[in-house]
Scaffold this motif. Structure first.
Motif, mmCIF file in Angstrom:
data_model
loop_
_atom_site.group_PDB
_atom_site.id
_atom_site.type_symbol
_atom_site.label_atom_id
_atom_site.label_comp_id
_atom_site.label_asym_id
_atom_site.label_seq_id
_atom_site.Cartn_x
_atom_site.Cartn_y
_atom_site.Cartn_z
ATOM 1 N N GLN A 103 -11.999 55.594 72.549
ATOM 2 C CA GLN A 103 -13.037 56.626 72.496
ATOM 3 C C GLN A 103 -14.356 56.011 72.030
ATOM 4 O O GLN A 103 -14.385 55.218 71.090
ATOM 5 C CB GLN A 103 -12.610 57.745 71.547
ATOM 6 N N THR A 104 -15.450 56.355 72.700
ATOM 7 C CA THR A 104 -16.772 55.895 72.287
ATOM 8 C C THR A 104 -17.479 57.001 71.524
ATOM 9 O O THR A 104 -17.037 58.153 71.496
ATOM 10 C CB THR A 104 -17.632 55.494 73.499
ATOM 11 N N GLU A 105 -18.596 56.649 70.925
ATOM 12 C CA GLU A 105 -19.333 57.633 70.136
ATOM 13 C C GLU A 105 -20.050 58.649 71.005
ATOM 14 O O GLU A 105 -20.074 59.848 70.699
ATOM 15 C CB GLU A 105 -20.353 56.915 69.237
ATOM 16 N N CYS A 107 -20.234 58.176 74.846
ATOM 17 C CA CYS A 107 -19.957 58.014 76.286
ATOM 18 C C CYS A 107 -18.518 58.339 76.661
ATOM 19 O O CYS A 107 -17.997 57.810 77.647
ATOM 20 C CB CYS A 107 -20.299 56.594 76.724
ATOM 21 N N GLY A 110 -13.890 54.776 76.919
ATOM 22 C CA GLY A 110 -14.324 53.473 77.392
ATOM 23 C C GLY A 110 -13.154 52.516 77.393
ATOM 24 O O GLY A 110 -12.011 52.904 77.112
ATOM 25 N N LYS A 112 -11.830 48.663 76.039
ATOM 26 C CA LYS A 112 -12.045 47.501 75.185
ATOM 27 C C LYS A 112 -11.180 46.334 75.649
ATOM 28 O O LYS A 112 -10.093 46.527 76.204
ATOM 29 C CB LYS A 112 -11.697 47.836 73.729
ATOM 30 N N ASN A 175 -17.567 51.795 81.050
ATOM 31 C CA ASN A 175 -18.875 52.444 80.969
ATOM 32 C C ASN A 175 -20.014 51.544 81.420
ATOM 33 O O ASN A 175 -19.892 50.321 81.491
ATOM 34 C CB ASN A 175 -19.133 52.926 79.538
ATOM 35 N N PHE A 208 -16.208 46.355 73.800
ATOM 36 C CA PHE A 208 -16.195 47.237 74.962
ATOM 37 C C PHE A 208 -16.598 46.465 76.220
ATOM 38 O O PHE A 208 -17.532 45.661 76.198
ATOM 39 C CB PHE A 208 -17.146 48.413 74.767
ATOM 40 N N THR A 210 -18.346 46.473 79.802
ATOM 41 C CA THR A 210 -19.402 47.256 80.452
ATOM 42 C C THR A 210 -19.932 46.521 81.683
ATOM 43 O O THR A 210 -19.794 45.300 81.801
ATOM 44 C CB THR A 210 -20.591 47.509 79.497
ATOM 45 N N CYS A 226 -26.212 53.743 76.410
ATOM 46 C CA CYS A 226 -25.559 52.447 76.228
ATOM 47 C C CYS A 226 -25.942 51.777 74.904
ATOM 48 O O CYS A 226 -25.187 50.968 74.377
ATOM 49 C CB CYS A 226 -25.867 51.518 77.403
#
Length: 330
Positions: A103-105, A107, A110, A112, A175, A208, A210, A226
């Motif tokens: 979980q992203t803050e 977005c 995501g 990793k 993401n 993460f 990207t 981002c």
């Protein structure tokens, strides 16, 4: 212990357990069917029986970064003279890096890295249902009607799009970043265009994954979260040319190659047109192309659907006539 004590045991908890807000906000990803290879909902592009290998052949004993096919983002074919243990194998046969959802803050979900990844290494193939533009438009309209703002679309040229909305793998959760650590490359595999993510820089375990979506808008601008220092603000914004970016490869291809033959996709005509790169302007980051019919135009190749004229490119590389340089007088 008295009867009163037995009927009224001490209360160990004076209040309900408080669940942190961050836990309350976590939402499971939308369900999808996991697949290992693209699923075609339209007919695959037919290959000419006279050109089964797309004009690409190598004679490597061990295929590495100097392999002719690999340099042109083409999988080695049956006509190549390399060994069966060739490392330039189809993307779906390559070892996928260990990845985990997180979980992203800002977005959503995501991906990793589950291990350290070195620059240039293959990470994962982007797979989904291969559809045409007509089906794509219909799906986007339906998703928008349902209030959906997440799209899993990747255009691969030739009027085709890979849609990982309903079928795909972990790559669908990767993401966008305006300063990514991976790049999405297109590879030719036995007449089929496949896409894979490759590391642009060393990636540490727990970081993460990207890449730059080069987003195609389907409506209003979508804000970018981002967090990069050079964030462009919106997913629809195109990157500004700079000296560092111009010195790099675009999707694994040298960006300033004068004299090379290319095929550029014209959406209105629904076909490719062949031409020659005759110049490059560093200020605008545009290549000057003269087409075979005499017309010419300057294009930012990052924004176009295009490919090398692979047969002529192969001949050029074999004869060592490849000439790549900046042309200040565009």
């Amino acid at each position: 212990m008295s009867m009163t004590d037995e009927k009224n045991p001490p209360k160990l908890l004076q209040s309900p357990i408080q669940i942190p807000n961050s836990v309350n906000k976590i939402k499971k990803p939308n369900p999808y069917t996991h697949i290992k290879r693209n699923v075609y909902l339209v007919k695959k592009r037919k290959r000419s029986t006279e050109n089964l290998d797309n004009g690409m052949q190598c004679s490597c004993k061990i295929c590495d970064k100097d392999c002719l096919c690999a340099m042109l983002n083409s999988i080695c074919s049956s006509t190549c003279r390399c060994a069966k243990s060739c490392s330039n194998k189809p993307l779906h046969q390559r070892l996928v890096k260990r990845l985990r959802l997180s979980q992203t803050e800002k977005c959503g979900w995501g991906v990793k890295a589950g291990e350290d990844i070195k620059a240039g290494e293959f990470v994962i193939e982007y797979v989904g249902e291969v559809i045409d533009h007509k089906i794509c438009r219909e799906r986007v309209m339906k998703l928008e009607e349902n209030g959906e703002t997440n799209f899993y679309l990747c255009e691969i040229g030739g009027g085709l799009v890979v849609d990982a909305t309903f079928k795909g793998n972990k790559s669908r959760f990767i993401n966008h970043s305006c300063n990514p650590n991976c790049v999405l490359q297109k590879w030719e595999d036995d007449g089929e265009t496949t896409t894979g993510l490759f590391a642009k820089s060393d990636i540490r375990k727990g970081e993460f994954i990207t890449y730059d979506y080069q987003f195609i808008q389907f409506g209003m601008d979508q804000p970018c979260y981002c967090g990069a220092t050079d964030c462009r603000g919106f997913l629809g914004a195109k990157p500004k040319p700079n000296s560092h970016a111009r010195s790099q490869k675009i999707d694994g291809i040298v960006p300033k190659c004068i004299g090379l033959r290319v095929r550029v996709w014209w959406p209105l005509d629904q076909e490719f047109y062949s031409g020659t790169i005759v110049g490059y302007d560093t200020d605008s980051d545009k290549h000057r192309i003269v087409y075979d019919d005499g017309d010419s135009e300057s294009l930012v190749m990052l924004n176009e659907t295009w490919e090398f004229d692979r047969k002529e490119m192969a001949t050029s590389l074999v004869s060592d006539n490849l000439h790549c340089e900046e042309n200040p007088e565009d």
